[in-house]
Design an enzyme around this catalytic site. Sequence first.
Site, PDB file in Angstrom:
ATOM      1  N   CYS A  21       4.374   4.644  -4.265  1.00  0.00           N
ATOM      2  CA  CYS A  21       5.459   5.433  -3.697  1.00  0.00           C
ATOM      3  C   CYS A  21       6.822   5.010  -4.261  1.00  0.00           C
ATOM      4  CB  CYS A  21       5.386   5.356  -2.185  1.00  0.00           C
ATOM      5  SG  CYS A  21       6.147   6.741  -1.350  1.00  0.00           S
ATOM      6  N   HIS A  52      -0.097   5.659  -0.160  1.00  0.00           N
ATOM      7  CA  HIS A  52      -0.071   4.234   0.209  1.00  0.00           C
ATOM      8  C   HIS A  52      -1.460   3.716   0.547  1.00  0.00           C
ATOM      9  CE1 HIS A  52       4.341   3.878   0.799  1.00  0.00           C
ATOM     10  NE2 HIS A  52       4.259   5.145   1.135  1.00  0.00           N
ATOM     11  N   GLU A  68      -2.290   0.779   0.748  1.00  0.00           N
ATOM     12  CA  GLU A  68      -2.093  -0.446   1.548  1.00  0.00           C
ATOM     13  C   GLU A  68      -1.981  -0.146   3.046  1.00  0.00           C
ATOM     14  OE1 GLU A  68       0.212   1.075  -0.178  1.00  0.00           O
ATOM     15  OE2 GLU A  68       2.230   0.760   0.610  1.00  0.00           O
TER      16      GLU A  68
HETATM   17  N1  GLN Z   1      11.453   8.046  -0.208  1.00  0.00           N
HETATM   18  C1  GLN Z   1      11.347   6.724  -0.742  1.00  0.00           C
HETATM   19  C2  GLN Z   1      12.154   6.564  -2.017  1.00  0.00           C
HETATM   20  O1  GLN Z   1      12.639   7.525  -2.524  1.00  0.00           O
HETATM   21  C3  GLN Z   1       9.898   6.382  -1.018  1.00  0.00           C
HETATM   22  C4  GLN Z   1       9.111   6.388   0.264  1.00  0.00           C
HETATM   23  C5  GLN Z   1       8.000   5.416   0.306  1.00  0.00           C
HETATM   24  O2  GLN Z   1       7.897   4.478  -0.489  1.00  0.00           O
HETATM   25  N2  GLN Z   1       7.170   5.574   1.309  1.00  0.00           N
HETATM   26  O3  GLN Z   1      12.308   5.493  -2.508  1.00  0.00           O
END
Ligand code: GLN
Length: 192
Positions: A78, A169, A171
């Site tokens: 992410c 994710h 994790e």
């Molecule tokens: N929206 C976050 C970003 O732009 C990422 C979200 C996440 O890691 N769950 O960094």
Amino acid sequence: MVIGILGFQGSVIEHQKMIEKLGEKYKIVKKIEDLKGIDGIIFPGGESTTMAKLLHIFGLYSPLRDAIANGLPVFGTCAGMILLAKEIVGEEPHFGLMDIKVRRNAYGSQIDSFSTHQKIEEFGNHEIPLVFIRAPWIEEISGETRVLYRLDGKIVCARENNMLVSSFHPELTNDLSVHQYFIRMIEENNRG
Ligand code: GLN
């Protein structure tokens, strides 16, 4: 094998628990010395702009960028995927190492977070839970990057050599297969 986890903020403990369950050692990385002796590194989910600022403040940006450019295996979930991208729609890139163009918060805001179960062949033959939280998607790939999974047409998982990224994710689930796959990437890299 020691797996580093970038430890400034985000889902650090969750990644730590996955590594422990798989019987490997981990090291929380917050300063330059922590990079010594790690065989790979995980960039957790969280907030990419905050992590990028802290990477600069703590002097980790350049040594870590060099290490990854020289082949250190990295798994970005992410926000971690956003950190690695060569292009971020409407923003300057951070590490700019992986041939992907990402759109931040592509699925909308916090209330648009969701989960699903899908089979991703690269990780095995069973369905795995995919959890999306203010997730990015990959709009384009180029170079040596391979798409590992598309969800409703959008690229949400990809690999370019030593770099593995997911919009979701692993994790935050009980399924260990994506971390297991990353450990195999490290083993292959250590074998040379
Ligand atoms: N929206 C976050 C970003 O732009 C990422 C979200 C996440 O890691 N769950 O960094």
